[in-house]
Structure formats: structure tokens, C-alpha cells
Design a protein around this motif. Structure first.
Motif, PDB file in Angstrom:
ATOM      1  N   ASN A   1      34.922  32.463  21.770  1.00 39.05           N
ATOM      2  CA  ASN A   1      33.616  32.160  21.192  1.00 39.05           C
ATOM      3  C   ASN A   1      33.718  31.710  19.740  1.00 39.05           C
ATOM      4  N   TYR A   2      34.470  32.422  18.929  1.00 41.18           N
ATOM      5  CA  TYR A   2      34.585  32.052  17.517  1.00 41.18           C
ATOM      6  C   TYR A   2      35.369  30.756  17.351  1.00 41.18           C
ATOM      7  N   ALA A   3      36.406  30.557  18.157  1.00 42.67           N
ATOM      8  CA  ALA A   3      37.197  29.323  18.069  1.00 42.67           C
ATOM      9  C   ALA A   3      36.363  28.120  18.511  1.00 42.67           C
ATOM     10  N   SER A   4      35.641  28.271  19.604  1.00 41.21           N
ATOM     11  CA  SER A   4      34.845  27.159  20.120  1.00 41.21           C
ATOM     12  C   SER A   4      33.700  26.815  19.173  1.00 41.21           C
ATOM     13  N   MET A   5      33.038  27.836  18.627  1.00 35.25           N
ATOM     14  CA  MET A   5      31.957  27.575  17.679  1.00 35.25           C
ATOM     15  C   MET A   5      32.489  26.921  16.410  1.00 35.25           C
ATOM     16  N   ALA A   6      33.653  27.366  15.926  1.00 33.06           N
ATOM     17  CA  ALA A   6      34.245  26.760  14.734  1.00 33.06           C
ATOM     18  C   ALA A   6      34.531  25.285  14.988  1.00 33.06           C
ATOM     19  N   HIS A   7      35.063  24.996  16.155  1.00 37.50           N
ATOM     20  CA  HIS A   7      35.363  23.606  16.507  1.00 37.50           C
ATOM     21  C   HIS A   7      34.089  22.781  16.643  1.00 37.50           C
ATOM     22  N   ASN A   8      33.113  23.291  17.404  1.00 41.56           N
ATOM     23  CA  ASN A   8      31.882  22.539  17.658  1.00 41.56           C
ATOM     24  C   ASN A   8      31.100  22.276  16.370  1.00 41.56           C
ATOM     25  N   ASN A   9      31.010  23.302  15.521  1.00 39.15           N
ATOM     26  CA  ASN A   9      30.263  23.150  14.279  1.00 39.15           C
ATOM     27  C   ASN A   9      30.919  22.117  13.362  1.00 39.15           C
ATOM     28  N   HIS A  10      32.253  22.114  13.336  1.00 40.25           N
ATOM     29  CA  HIS A  10      32.966  21.111  12.543  1.00 40.25           C
ATOM     30  C   HIS A  10      32.754  19.713  13.113  1.00 40.25           C
ATOM     31  N   PHE A  11      32.791  19.599  14.435  1.00 41.20           N
ATOM     32  CA  PHE A  11      32.578  18.301  15.072  1.00 41.20           C
ATOM     33  C   PHE A  11      31.218  17.740  14.656  1.00 41.20           C
TER      34      PHE A  11
ATOM     35  N   CYS B   1      30.593  14.335  11.837  1.00 38.48           N
ATOM     36  CA  CYS B   1      29.985  13.074  12.275  1.00 38.48           C
ATOM     37  C   CYS B   1      28.721  12.737  11.484  1.00 38.48           C
ATOM     38  N   LEU B   2      28.540  13.366  10.319  1.00 42.54           N
ATOM     39  CA  LEU B   2      27.366  13.101   9.488  1.00 42.54           C
ATOM     40  C   LEU B   2      27.728  12.234   8.290  1.00 42.54           C
ATOM     41  N   SER B   3      26.719  11.544   7.757  1.00 43.37           N
ATOM     42  CA  SER B   3      26.901  10.675   6.593  1.00 43.37           C
ATOM     43  C   SER B   3      25.762  10.905   5.602  1.00 43.37           C
ATOM     44  N   PRO B   4      26.040  10.804   4.299  1.00 43.36           N
ATOM     45  CA  PRO B   4      24.968  10.952   3.313  1.00 43.36           C
ATOM     46  C   PRO B   4      24.015   9.760   3.275  1.00 43.36           C
ATOM     47  N   THR B   5      24.407   8.656   3.902  1.00 44.91           N
ATOM     48  CA  THR B   5      23.564   7.462   3.949  1.00 44.91           C
ATOM     49  C   THR B   5      23.526   6.932   5.380  1.00 44.91           C
ATOM     50  N   THR B   6      22.586   6.044   5.639  1.00 48.21           N
ATOM     51  CA  THR B   6      22.503   5.413   6.950  1.00 48.21           C
ATOM     52  C   THR B   6      23.699   4.488   7.150  1.00 48.21           C
TER      53      THR B   6
ATOM     54  N   LEU C   1      30.528  12.568  19.834  1.00 48.40           N
ATOM     55  CA  LEU C   1      29.414  12.857  18.941  1.00 48.40           C
ATOM     56  C   LEU C   1      28.686  14.087  19.460  1.00 48.40           C
ATOM     57  N   CYS C   2      28.127  14.904  18.542  1.00 50.43           N
ATOM     58  CA  CYS C   2      27.292  16.022  18.995  1.00 50.43           C
ATOM     59  C   CYS C   2      26.239  16.350  17.957  1.00 50.43           C
ATOM     60  N   VAL C   3      25.186  17.018  18.422  1.00 46.25           N
ATOM     61  CA  VAL C   3      24.169  17.557  17.523  1.00 46.25           C
ATOM     62  C   VAL C   3      24.074  19.054  17.769  1.00 46.25           C
ATOM     63  N   ASN C   4      23.929  19.802  16.696  1.00 49.48           N
ATOM     64  CA  ASN C   4      23.836  21.255  16.740  1.00 49.48           C
ATOM     65  C   ASN C   4      22.378  21.651  16.945  1.00 49.48           C
ATOM     66  N   THR C   5      22.075  22.382  18.027  1.00 53.38           N
ATOM     67  CA  THR C   5      20.699  22.814  18.273  1.00 53.38           C
ATOM     68  C   THR C   5      20.501  24.302  18.020  1.00 53.38           C
ATOM     69  N   TRP C   6      21.489  24.957  17.401  1.00 51.80           N
ATOM     70  CA  TRP C   6      21.286  26.350  17.013  1.00 51.80           C
ATOM     71  C   TRP C   6      20.184  26.400  15.948  1.00 51.80           C
ATOM     72  N   GLU C   7      19.320  27.416  16.056  1.00 53.57           N
ATOM     73  CA  GLU C   7      18.163  27.496  15.167  1.00 53.57           C
ATOM     74  C   GLU C   7      18.543  27.549  13.688  1.00 53.57           C
ATOM     75  N   HIS C   8      19.678  28.163  13.378  1.00 51.36           N
ATOM     76  CA  HIS C   8      20.039  28.272  11.965  1.00 51.36           C
ATOM     77  C   HIS C   8      20.344  26.909  11.339  1.00 51.36           C
ATOM     78  N   ALA C   9      20.574  25.880  12.162  1.00 49.77           N
ATOM     79  CA  ALA C   9      20.887  24.550  11.631  1.00 49.77           C
ATOM     80  C   ALA C   9      19.632  23.802  11.187  1.00 49.77           C
TER      81      ALA C   9
ATOM     82  N   VAL D   1      32.741   7.085  12.171  1.00 54.21           N
ATOM     83  CA  VAL D   1      33.503   8.221  12.705  1.00 54.21           C
ATOM     84  C   VAL D   1      33.358   8.291  14.221  1.00 54.21           C
ATOM     85  N   VAL D   2      32.143   8.087  14.705  1.00 59.12           N
ATOM     86  CA  VAL D   2      31.911   8.134  16.151  1.00 59.12           C
ATOM     87  C   VAL D   2      32.719   7.051  16.859  1.00 59.12           C
ATOM     88  N   PHE D   3      32.744   5.861  16.284  1.00 58.45           N
ATOM     89  CA  PHE D   3      33.505   4.760  16.884  1.00 58.45           C
ATOM     90  C   PHE D   3      35.003   5.041  16.835  1.00 58.45           C
TER      91      PHE D   3
END
Length: 294
Positions: free
Chosen positions: A103-113, A117-122, A234-242, A267-269
Motif C-alpha cells: 500500500n505505501y509503495a503503490s501510493m508513493a509511486h502513484n502520487n509521484h506519477f 505529469c503536471l506543469s506550471p503552465t499550459t 498519465l493519471c489524476v489523483n482523486t483522493w480528497e486530500h488532493a 512528459v505524457v508523450f
């Protein structure tokens, strides 16, 4: 500006505390917080028009620290002390007695993923990738509508993934993983891809609009039962804390819309190109590239 609903004081003040026992051997910790490309900027400014500095600190710095500290506690002085989270989640996906490590390893990986994949600009979708999206999803807008509808309907915490199908050239697939479920075929026994209220455990992998009507949705799209060899890009985090800190208890839809505009498509490409899609050619090096992100 974000939709600023009144936040409970407990949420504003919430902080993940590093266990005292972790502090005693912190200098020997082998699992560490990965460095994001724009980490310093995000800490100071947040992710513009998407995540405030406070929310970034909460969902990335504090939460990822908790996950890494827990991994260090669980693996200290073992053969897994220097194993990457991606390696651990595969190793223990079929070991119920090692659920905490998984659980901790998978969450660490998923959250990093997600944050990687985010950018400060479009950013602009590379032309070649945009063509492949049109070929498999009809249009970029269609992909966006399907992806955000799936994520918005998902009831409960988890991640929604866009993945490249290794069985069919160019095909991309949207699916969910609940809680700390892993998107990787090597950990398919802990994929947790369905909402058990609307799906059976053997439901086929696909765009299931989880939490809405599941397999009964008129928009249900599924792969053939055996075609589960997909790799995430690519992924999006749907945990409420995000999202709840910035957008309030009813703000998930706005969070998802703003997230789409902060995807780092370069990054996605890169993730897309790094995955071999030749049917039958399952290189473990290529297949597990994303598992080495931490």
C-alpha cells in the motif's frame, strides 16, 4: 481564483507527522522524496490556477514524506531497504501479509506519477501524439470528456489512468484504480479497478465510469477479457486530500477541469513513446520503466 469554500479549521491545520521512530534513523533512510522538475517553484507559488502552495505542501511534500517514512520503517534492515517503490508493489502484490508495504509503495509511486505529469503552465499536445489521440479517441475533446467523466463519477479515493495498450497498436485506454491499487499488469491482482457497488470482481478493464452505473452505463467501453496488458502514461489523483483544501467539499469537478489545463503533455508523450506497443514483444525493461520513477 479557486472556489474558496469555508474550510474546517481542522483541515487547514492538518499536518502529517513524521513518526518519532522514523526520525531516529532518518539519516539511514534509503527511500527518499523524489525531486519534481518544478519543485522549488511549486513550494513557493503552488501550481498556478490549479493548486495553492498550501495544498501542494499538503498533497505532495507532507503526504509523500509520510509514505516514504512509512516505507523506511517497514523495510529498514531488510532486503527491501533499497528497493524502489515500483519494485516493491510488484513483489508484494500477491502477498496479503505484506499489504502495508504494498500500500505505501503503490501510493508513493502513484502520487509521484500524478505530480510528475503536471506543469506550471499550459503545454501543447505534441502533434504526433494529438494525431494518435484522434485515431483512438475520435478527438482530444472526446478524450477529455471521457477522462473527466470517469474521474468525476469515481466514488471514493483512487487514481484514474490513461494507458497505452500493448496488445493493439496505438490504442489508449482509461481505467480506475481504487485506494492504493496499481495500474501495472505485473501487479494485476492488486489493480482494484472497480467500484464493488457497481461492478463484479471480474469486470473487464475499460472506461467504466466508476461509481455512476459501472458496467451498466450506456457509455461503457471495455477491452476484451484477456486484453489487460496496458501501461500507464498519465493519471489524476482523486483522493480528497488532493482537491478538498482548495476547492471545498463539492469542488471535485472544478479540480478536474483545472487539472486538465496543467497536464505536462511533453512528459505524457515521453511516457507514451517509452512503451513498446509491438504485439507479443513484452520487454521487461520497457514495461517497467515507469516503475523506476522513485
Amino acid at each position: 481564483m479557486f472556489s474558496r469554500l469555508v474550510r474546517p479549521s481542522a483541515l487547514r491545520a492538518a499536518s502529517f507527522q513524521t513518526p518519532t521512530s522514523a526520525l531516529r534513523f532518518q539519516t539511514r533512510a534509503l527511500h527518499r522524496i523524489p525531486q519534481l522538475q518544478h519543485d522549488a517553484y511549486y513550494k513557493e507559488n503552488g501550481i498556478p490556477e490549479f493548486m495553492s502552495p498550501e495544498a501542494f505542501d499538503f498533497a505532495w511534500t507532507q503526504y509523500q514524506t509520510l509514505l516514504v517514512d512509512k516505507l523506511n520503517l517497514l523495510t529498514q534492515d531488510t532486503v527491501d531497504a533499497d528497493a524502489k517503490p515500483g519494485e516493491l508493489l510488484v513483489k508484494y502484490s500477491k502477498r496479503p501479509e505484506m499489504a502495508s508495504v504494498f500500500n505505501y509503495a503503490s501510493m508513493a509511486h502513484n502520487n509521484h506519477f500524478f505530480f510528475n505529469c503536471l506543469s506550471p503552465t499550459t503545454t501543447k499536445i505534441p502533434e504526433k501524439f494529438a494525431k494518435d489521440i484522434v485515431d483512438t479517441c475520435s478527438s482530444v475533446e472526446s478524450l477529455k470528456m471521457d477522462f473527466l467523466a470517469t474521474a468525476n463519477a469515481m466514488f471514493g479515493p483512487g487514481f484514474v489512468w490513461l494507458a497505452k495498450n500493448l496488445e493493439r497498436e496505438g490504442l489508449m485506454q482509461i481505467f480506475c484504480t481504487y485506494n492504493a491499487g496499481s495500474p501495472y499488469p505485473a501487479a494485476h491482482s492488486r489493480r482494484q479497478p472497480v467500484d464493488m457497488a457497481t461492478h463484479s470482481p471480474d469486470a473487464p478493464l475499460g472506461n467504466q465510469f466508476a461509481g455512476s452505473m459501472g458496467a451498466h452505463s450506456q457509455n461503457q467501453k471495455s477491452l476484451a477479457p484477456g486484453a489487460i496488458d496496458v501501461q500507464p502514461i498519465l493519471c489524476v489523483n482523486t483522493w480528497e486530500h488532493a482537491w478538498m483544501m482548495d476547492y471545498g467539499i463539492a469542488g471535485k469537478e472544478e479540480y478536474l477541469e483545472r487539472w486538465w489545463d496543467r497536464i505536462n503533455w511533453d512528459v505524457v508523450f515521453d511516457n507514451y513513446n517509452a512503451i513498446s506497443s509491438v504485439k507479443g514483444a513484452r520487454s521487461s525493461v520497457t514495461r517497467d520503466r515507469s516503475l523506476s520513477m522513485l
